[in-house]
Design an enzyme around this catalytic site. Structure first.
Site, PDB file in Angstrom:
ATOM      1  N   LYS A  15      -3.211   7.429   7.035  1.00 28.95           N
ATOM      2  CA  LYS A  15      -2.212   8.849   7.419  1.00 28.95           C
ATOM      3  C   LYS A  15      -3.262   9.941   7.846  1.00 28.95           C
ATOM      4  O   LYS A  15      -2.876  10.578   8.794  1.00 28.95           O
ATOM      5  CB  LYS A  15      -1.731   9.053   6.128  1.00 28.95           C
ATOM      6  N   ARG A  90       5.896  14.701  -1.532  1.00 30.72           N
ATOM      7  CA  ARG A  90       5.775  13.259  -2.118  1.00 30.72           C
ATOM      8  C   ARG A  90       6.769  12.834  -3.156  1.00 30.72           C
ATOM      9  O   ARG A  90       6.912  11.782  -3.783  1.00 30.72           O
ATOM     10  CB  ARG A  90       4.275  13.215  -2.999  1.00 30.72           C
ATOM     11  N   ARG A 127     -13.451   2.496   1.632  1.00 30.14           N
ATOM     12  CA  ARG A 127     -13.700   3.785   2.349  1.00 30.14           C
ATOM     13  C   ARG A 127     -14.795   4.667   1.875  1.00 30.14           C
ATOM     14  O   ARG A 127     -15.101   4.955   0.771  1.00 30.14           O
ATOM     15  CB  ARG A 127     -12.636   4.489   2.068  1.00 30.14           C
ATOM     16  N   ARG A 157     -14.945   8.448  -2.524  1.00 29.70           N
ATOM     17  CA  ARG A 157     -14.100   9.428  -2.662  1.00 29.70           C
ATOM     18  C   ARG A 157     -13.984   9.404  -4.455  1.00 29.70           C
ATOM     19  O   ARG A 157     -13.788   8.224  -4.926  1.00 29.70           O
ATOM     20  CB  ARG A 157     -12.918   9.476  -2.214  1.00 29.70           C
ATOM     21  N   ARG A 168      -2.718   5.440  -8.193  1.00 29.40           N
ATOM     22  CA  ARG A 168      -2.512   6.082  -7.227  1.00 29.40           C
ATOM     23  C   ARG A 168      -1.407   5.389  -6.435  1.00 29.40           C
ATOM     24  O   ARG A 168      -0.380   5.747  -5.939  1.00 29.40           O
ATOM     25  CB  ARG A 168      -3.673   6.573  -6.365  1.00 29.40           C
TER      26      ARG A 168
HETATM   27  P1  AMP Z   1      -4.357  12.477  -0.867  1.00 30.84           P
HETATM   28  O1  AMP Z   1      -5.620  13.201  -0.325  1.00 30.84           O
HETATM   29  O2  AMP Z   1      -3.050  12.892  -0.148  1.00 30.84           O
HETATM   30  O3  AMP Z   1      -4.350  11.283  -1.365  1.00 30.84           O
HETATM   31  O4  AMP Z   1      -4.076  13.322  -2.337  1.00 30.84           O
HETATM   32  C1  AMP Z   1      -5.014  13.346  -3.458  1.00 30.84           C
HETATM   33  C2  AMP Z   1      -4.363  13.844  -4.764  1.00 30.84           C
HETATM   34  O5  AMP Z   1      -3.853  15.029  -4.525  1.00 30.84           O
HETATM   35  C3  AMP Z   1      -3.159  13.100  -4.965  1.00 30.84           C
HETATM   36  O6  AMP Z   1      -3.541  11.947  -5.908  1.00 30.84           O
HETATM   37  C4  AMP Z   1      -2.770  13.884  -6.007  1.00 30.84           C
HETATM   38  O7  AMP Z   1      -3.035  14.259  -7.371  1.00 30.84           O
HETATM   39  C5  AMP Z   1      -2.713  15.474  -5.294  1.00 30.84           C
HETATM   40  N1  AMP Z   1      -1.646  15.612  -4.267  1.00 30.84           N
HETATM   41  C6  AMP Z   1      -1.686  15.747  -2.861  1.00 30.84           C
HETATM   42  N2  AMP Z   1      -0.610  16.017  -2.573  1.00 30.84           N
HETATM   43  C7  AMP Z   1       0.170  16.068  -3.522  1.00 30.84           C
HETATM   44  C8  AMP Z   1       1.703  16.320  -3.552  1.00 30.84           C
HETATM   45  N3  AMP Z   1       2.589  16.674  -2.471  1.00 30.84           N
HETATM   46  N4  AMP Z   1       2.405  16.294  -4.792  1.00 30.84           N
HETATM   47  C9  AMP Z   1       1.583  16.185  -5.691  1.00 30.84           C
HETATM   48  N5  AMP Z   1       0.236  15.948  -5.726  1.00 30.84           N
HETATM   49  C10 AMP Z   1      -0.373  16.017  -4.710  1.00 30.84           C
END
Ligand code: AMP
Length: 214
Positions: A15, A90, A127, A157, A168
C-alpha cells in the site's frame, strides 16, 4: 476535479509503495497515518507519547485521535487538490468522519489492495526499513544494506516482528470487513490484486482510479 483516493489493504500489501506512486502521478500528497504517528513517536511529541505503546502492540489508535490528526493534515494547502490516504480510514467511525471532512471536496475513490495472508506474512518478515528516515527498502534487499535515500542503516520495522505481525493482520481483518462493507454499500469499493509485481499492481490501480471518475 479533486482526486481523493483512499487505499485500503493489510500490512504488507504494498500500500505504501503504491500510494507513493499514485500520489506522484496525480500530483497530490500521500498521507500515511502510520508515518505521521511514527514521526510523532520519533520526535517525542505529546501525540507520540500517547500512541507509542498502542503501536508497539500492533493495536489501533483511538478513532478520535486519528480523526483529529487527519483533519489537521487535510487542512494543509497541499491537500486542497486531493490526496492519497494510506492507512486511514481503518474503522467505520473513521470512514464516517472522513465523509464529513471531505464534504464539498469532490467524491472519494476507494481501492482495496488484496493479497493472500501467507504472502503478507512472507513479505512482512522480509521487509526492511531505514532506521534513520523510515523509508521502505526495495523488496529483496538483504540485511546489512544501506538506505538508498539517506544512507542510513536498514533495520526491521519495530512492529514487523513475527508476534506483532500476527496481531496486526488479525486487527486489520477484524476492522476491514465492516469498513469494506461500508464502502460497498455506497458503491465506492474497488479491488485490485496486490499479488503480482509492483508495476502490474500500479497499472491496475491507475485503471481502477481512472474508471472511478467515469
Ligand atoms: P501502518 O504504517 O499503516 O501499518 O500503521 C502502523 C500503526 O499505526 C498501526 O498498527 C496502528 O497502531 C497505527 N495506525 C495507523 N493508522 C491508523 C488508523 N487509521 N487508525 C488507528 N490506528 C492507526
Amino acid at each position: 476535479m479533486a482526486q481523493n483516493v483512499v487505499l485500503i489493504g493489510p500490512p504488507g500489501a504494498g500500500k505504501g509503495t503504491q500510494a507513493e506512486r499514485l500520489a506522484a502521478r496525480l500530483n497530490v500528497p500521500r498521507i500515511s497515518t502510520g508515518d505521521l504517528l511514527r514521526e510523532a513517536v520519533t520526535l517525542g511529541t505529546p501525540l507520540g507519547g500517547l500512541v507509542r505503546a498502542v503501536m508497539a502492540r500492533g493495536e489501533l489508535v483511538g478513532d478520535a485521535l486519528m480523526v483529529d490528526l487527519v483533519r489537521e493534515r487535510l487542512e494543509r494547502p497541499d491537500a486542497a487538490a486531493g490526496f492519497v490516504l494510506d492507512g486511514f480510514p481503518r474503522t467505520v467511525p473513521q470512514a464516517e468522519a472522513l465523509d464529513q471532512l471531505v464534504e464539498g471536496r469532490g467524491p472519494l475513490t476507494v481501492v482495496e489492495i488484496q493479497v493472500p495472508q501467507a504472502e503478507l506474512v512472507r513479505r512482512l518478515g522480509a521487509r526492511l526499513v531505514c532506521g534513520a528516515c523510515g523509508v521502505n527498502a526495495p523488496p529483496g534487499t538483504g540485511a546489512g544494506g544501506r538506505c538508498g535515500r539517506c544512507g542510513g542503516a536498514l533495520v526491521q520495522r519495530a512492529d514487523d516482528g513475527a508476534e506483532v505481525v500476527g496481531e496486526r493482520l488479525r486487527v486489520f481483518a477484524r476492522a476491514a470487513e465492516p469498513l469494506i462493507a461500508f464502502y460497498r454499500s455506497r458503491g465506492l469499493h474497488r479491488a485490485v490484486d496486490g499479488a503480482p509485481a509492483p508495476d502490474e499492481v500500479f497499472a491496475a490501480l491507475e485503471r481502477a482510479v481512472a474508471g472511478a471518475g467515469r
